[in-house]
Design a protein around this motif. Structure first.
Motif, PDB file in Angstrom:
ATOM      1  N   GLU A  55      -9.720   5.041  -9.879  1.00 19.82           N
ATOM      2  CA  GLU A  55      -9.522   5.991  -8.777  1.00 19.82           C
ATOM      3  C   GLU A  55      -9.960   5.368  -7.447  1.00 19.82           C
ATOM      4  N   HIS A  56     -11.148   4.747  -7.479  1.00 21.27           N
ATOM      5  CA  HIS A  56     -11.713   4.227  -6.225  1.00 21.27           C
ATOM      6  C   HIS A  56     -10.978   2.969  -5.747  1.00 21.27           C
TER       7      HIS A  56
ATOM      8  N   ALA B 218      -7.729   4.079  -4.193  1.00 25.34           N
ATOM      9  CA  ALA B 218      -7.924   4.743  -2.895  1.00 25.34           C
ATOM     10  C   ALA B 218      -8.150   3.693  -1.803  1.00 25.34           C
ATOM     11  N   LEU B 219      -8.987   2.692  -2.114  1.00 24.09           N
ATOM     12  CA  LEU B 219      -9.248   1.623  -1.138  1.00 24.09           C
ATOM     13  C   LEU B 219      -7.964   0.833  -0.854  1.00 24.09           C
TER      14      LEU B 219
ATOM     15  N   LEU C 184      -4.906   1.957  -1.059  1.00 25.57           N
ATOM     16  CA  LEU C 184      -4.005   2.813  -0.272  1.00 25.57           C
ATOM     17  C   LEU C 184      -4.258   2.614   1.228  1.00 25.57           C
ATOM     18  N   ALA C 185      -5.540   2.561   1.581  1.00 24.85           N
ATOM     19  CA  ALA C 185      -5.889   2.405   3.004  1.00 24.85           C
ATOM     20  C   ALA C 185      -5.596   0.996   3.520  1.00 24.85           C
TER      21      ALA C 185
ATOM     22  N   TYR D  30      -3.256  13.793 -12.337  1.00 23.66           N
ATOM     23  CA  TYR D  30      -4.711  13.608 -12.420  1.00 23.66           C
ATOM     24  C   TYR D  30      -5.452  14.848 -12.951  1.00 23.66           C
TER      25      TYR D  30
ATOM     26  N   MET E  30     -18.172   8.597  -1.911  1.00 19.66           N
ATOM     27  CA  MET E  30     -18.107   8.850  -3.356  1.00 19.66           C
ATOM     28  C   MET E  30     -19.504   8.865  -3.986  1.00 19.66           C
TER      29      MET E  30
ATOM     30  N   TYR F 202     -15.716   5.202   2.629  1.00 11.85           N
ATOM     31  CA  TYR F 202     -15.392   5.679   1.279  1.00 11.85           C
ATOM     32  C   TYR F 202     -16.553   5.498   0.279  1.00 11.85           C
TER      33      TYR F 202
ATOM     34  N   VAL G 259     -10.954  10.984  -0.628  1.00 14.31           N
ATOM     35  CA  VAL G 259      -9.873  10.269   0.086  1.00 14.31           C
ATOM     36  C   VAL G 259      -9.649  10.908   1.460  1.00 14.31           C
TER      37      VAL G 259
ATOM     38  N   TRP H  29     -12.442  13.935  -6.052  1.00 12.22           N
ATOM     39  CA  TRP H  29     -11.838  12.670  -5.603  1.00 12.22           C
ATOM     40  C   TRP H  29     -10.816  12.860  -4.478  1.00 12.22           C
ATOM     41  N   TYR H  30      -9.981  13.910  -4.578  1.00  5.26           N
ATOM     42  CA  TYR H  30      -9.009  14.150  -3.503  1.00  5.26           C
ATOM     43  C   TYR H  30      -9.760  14.280  -2.172  1.00  5.26           C
TER      44      TYR H  30
ATOM     45  N   ARG I 120      -8.235  15.165 -16.063  1.00  5.06           N
ATOM     46  CA  ARG I 120      -9.601  15.710 -15.956  1.00  5.06           C
ATOM     47  C   ARG I 120      -9.855  16.825 -16.970  1.00  5.06           C
TER      48      ARG I 120
ATOM     49  N   PHE J  26     -12.126   2.813   6.539  1.00  2.00           N
ATOM     50  CA  PHE J  26     -11.929   3.577   5.303  1.00  2.00           C
ATOM     51  C   PHE J  26     -12.860   3.032   4.212  1.00  2.00           C
TER      52      PHE J  26
END
Lengths: 113, 156
Positions: free
Chosen positions: B99-100, B103-104, B106-107, B72, A23, A19, A60, A56-57, B76, A15
């Motif tokens: 955000e990034h 996300a990282l 989360l994984a 979110y 991005m 990732y 992910v 962004w969604y 925006r 990931f």
């Protein structure tokens, strides 16, 4: 480490690796248009009316799908080979590298006035 | 709609505070463990049982993250445009980073759970590093969200 723990580490590692370029290069799986409340598959331009295109969604989702595929492939690798690799260590090192990459990409925000 | 988003934003913030407390305790206990229990604030902080925080951290992270993804689009549309209008690039960039990082993180939750389920001396460095990365991400997210909220002004 159990097989499940190793695969969890592979998922986190994959990931992180997927990732950062996702991005940076906008390999989004989907785009959301908040004013219209509409989703588009892949990268789409803003639909107008003051609505931004939200990627962004999709970042992910792209990274999660990629990581899931890598994890599925890793599950097929013989255990004797998998055991030799320090997966948990590689995972956090990859995440730190990914954060460094993302920081570099976002650096203009800190420098422009 | 606006009232609903405000309720979600406040709930998101409260859950973030709980998550911050849990992950900070766990990260400190993992990175700087106490050899034996001793009196005093810092010794108490260092000697908490990190394992007991794991499930709470994961649940709080997932719920806070889910609420964040719901509110979110409002950021925006209503907040980010204002940041750009006033050339507030640093807070805007800090939110991008948030955000990034999240996300990282989360994984990382699956491997984080496995490492804390059977904490050993062998996986201590990886466990500490992964817990610390999540802790840094949560702190970054919390502080950035707080600053952005201050800039925009609640309910304005």
């Amino acid at each position: 480490m159990t097989k499940e723990a190793r695969l969890a580490a592979v998922f986190g590692l994959a990931f992180a690796i997927i990732y950062a370029p996702t991005m940076d290069l906008n390999w989004t799986a989907a785009t959301y248009h908040p004013i219209q409340g509409v989703w588009d598959l892949g990268k789409a331009a803003p639909k107008g009316g003051g609505s931004p295109a939200m990627y962004w969604y999709g970042f992910v989702v792209t990274a999660a799908i990629g990581a899931a595929i890598v994890t599925a492939l890793a599950a097929l690798v013989p255990e004797k080979l998998m055991e030799r690799v320090p997966w948990a260590t590689l995972t956090w090192v990859a995440v730190v590298c990914s954060i460094a990459y993302i920081t570099y990409v976002l650096l203009p925000y800190a420098t422009k006035t | 709609m606006k009232f609903g988003i405000s309720v979600l934003l406040i709930t998101h913030g409260i859950l973030a505070v709980l998550l911050l407390g849990a992950i900070t305790h766990q990260a400190i206990a993992a990175a700087w463990p106490a050899a034996k229990r001793a009196p005093g604030f810092f010794n108490s902080l260092r000697s908490v049982n990190g394992m007991s925080y794991t499930n709470a951290v994961i649940i709080l992270f997932l719920v806070t993250f889910a609420l964040g993804t719901i509110i979110y689009p409002t950021y925006r549309v209503s907040v980010r445009t204002l940041l750009q209008e006033y050339h507030l690039y640093k807070p805007e960039g800090a939110f991008e980073m948030k955000e990034h990082l999240l996300a990282l993180s989360l994984a990382l939750l699956p491997v984080y759970w496995f490492l804390w389920r059977t904490p050993t001396g062998e996986n201590r460095i990886a466990r500490t590093a992964i817990t610390s990365i999540i802790a840094v991400a949560v702190w970054w997210g919390f502080l950035t969200g707080h600053v952005i909220n201050n800039i925009r002004g609640f309910g304005s």
